[in-house]
Write an enzyme that holds these catalytic residues in place. Structure first.
Site, mmCIF file in Angstrom:
data_model
loop_
_atom_site.group_PDB
_atom_site.id
_atom_site.type_symbol
_atom_site.label_atom_id
_atom_site.label_comp_id
_atom_site.label_asym_id
_atom_site.label_seq_id
_atom_site.Cartn_x
_atom_site.Cartn_y
_atom_site.Cartn_z
ATOM 1 N N SER A 6 0.784 -1.237 0.000
ATOM 2 C CA SER A 6 0.000 0.000 0.000
ATOM 3 C C SER A 6 0.813 1.283 0.000
ATOM 4 O O SER A 6 0.336 2.308 -0.459
ATOM 5 C CB SER A 6 -0.957 0.030 1.181
ATOM 6 O OG SER A 6 -2.038 -0.809 0.945
ATOM 7 N N HIS A 36 0.648 4.418 5.435
ATOM 8 C CA HIS A 36 0.016 5.015 4.264
ATOM 9 C C HIS A 36 0.518 6.443 4.029
ATOM 10 O O HIS A 36 0.732 6.859 2.893
ATOM 11 C CB HIS A 36 -1.497 5.005 4.427
ATOM 12 C CG HIS A 36 -2.081 3.622 4.423
ATOM 13 N ND1 HIS A 36 -3.316 3.341 4.954
ATOM 14 C CD2 HIS A 36 -1.589 2.445 3.960
ATOM 15 C CE1 HIS A 36 -3.572 2.044 4.801
ATOM 16 N NE2 HIS A 36 -2.534 1.493 4.209
#
Length: 270
Positions: A133, A185
């Site tokens: 991610s 993230h």
């Protein structure tokens, strides 16, 4: 009707290869019943010399749902390969994918170091990160700067304006999946902006090959130094403390990955 899948694969060869690699690694991990704390990245493993985990953690996934969500987002972001007229294209995609894999992992460790050493938050010492991610968020960010009119298509029916997708996804995953790593993230977004704004630039085929060479050298050296290598073949070392928590690197959308073959203990998702 859209193009047949075969033609889309030909138009996104690098993306297709990465999806194939991540899928093959997931299958191998499941088949061999390898614990994710064995291949994931944590602060403790890094200070013990397991630098190879920066690479293995990025391409490993915790469940089929985790894999599908990340690869679905990545497939949509593969449009970067088709934007040669904007100075992007397949060369740019490959070069900066490698940059994001390395720098986002290093940035996560740097933030953990700051939180542990400066603010004495020992929780981040043993958290283990797994997933692609950081790179997914990085490409979202680059596209939001380079081509803000693009849509991020997920599963063929969910569409997000790319100009807002990085932060929408960051907030959404933090709310819907409380265990999702805000730091993991966010590191992808930071590296993505650094690339999109030209703070990190100058990559070409020469530097790509040079970086690959150094990664291979450090990867092999750290495998040996950390004791994760047998004389005859590479072998993931066993972990004597089975209570390591795991953070999943998840793509920016709401879901709760199903976890299998994980050690007992707290679980956090990157």
């Amino acid at each position: 009707m859209g193009k047949p899948l075969f033609y889309e694969i030909l138009e996104k060869p690098a993306t297709s290869c990465i999806i194939g690699i991540c899928s093959a690694i997931w299958f191998y991990i499941q088949k061999k019943n390898i614990g994710y704390s064995h291949v994931g990245l944590s602060y403790e493993s890094a200070i013990e010399g397991h630098y190879w985990r920066i690479i293995t953690s990025a391409f490993s996934h915790i469940s089929v749902i985790h894999l599908v969500f990340n690869m679905s987002a990545l497939w949509s972001l593969g449009v970067v390969e088709q934007l040669d007229h904007m100075g992007l294209g397949i060369g740019y995609y490959l070069q900066y994918t490698l940059v994001m894999v390395v720098l986002s992992g290093v940035l996560v460790l740097a933030i953990y170091h700051l939180l542990i050493r400066r603010f004495n938050i020992e929780y981040f010492r043993r958290v283990t990160a797994v997933g692609y991610s950081c790179v997914v968020f990085g490409w979202m960010t680059i596209l939001s700067v380079k081509q803000p009119s693009t849509k991020l298509e997920l599963f063929g029916f969910l569409s997000l304006p790319i100009s807002f997708a990085p932060f929408e996804s960051l907030v959404l995953t933090s709310i819907v999946v409380p265990q999702a790593s805000f730091i993991g993230h966010l590191s992808g977004i930071v590296v993505g902006y650094a690339i999109a704004w030209g703070l990190i630039h100058g990559m070409n085929s020469y530097w790509l090959l040079s970086l690959l060479g150094w990664i291979a050298v450090v990867f092999a050296w750290s495998l040996k130094k950390s004791g994760a290598v047998d004389l005859n073949f590479l072998e993931i070392e066993s972990v004597t403390e089975p209570s390591l928590p795991v953070w999943f690197l998840a793509s920016g959308n709401g879901r709760t990955p199903q976890m299998t073959a994980l050690p007992d203990g707290d679980v956090d998702i990157v």
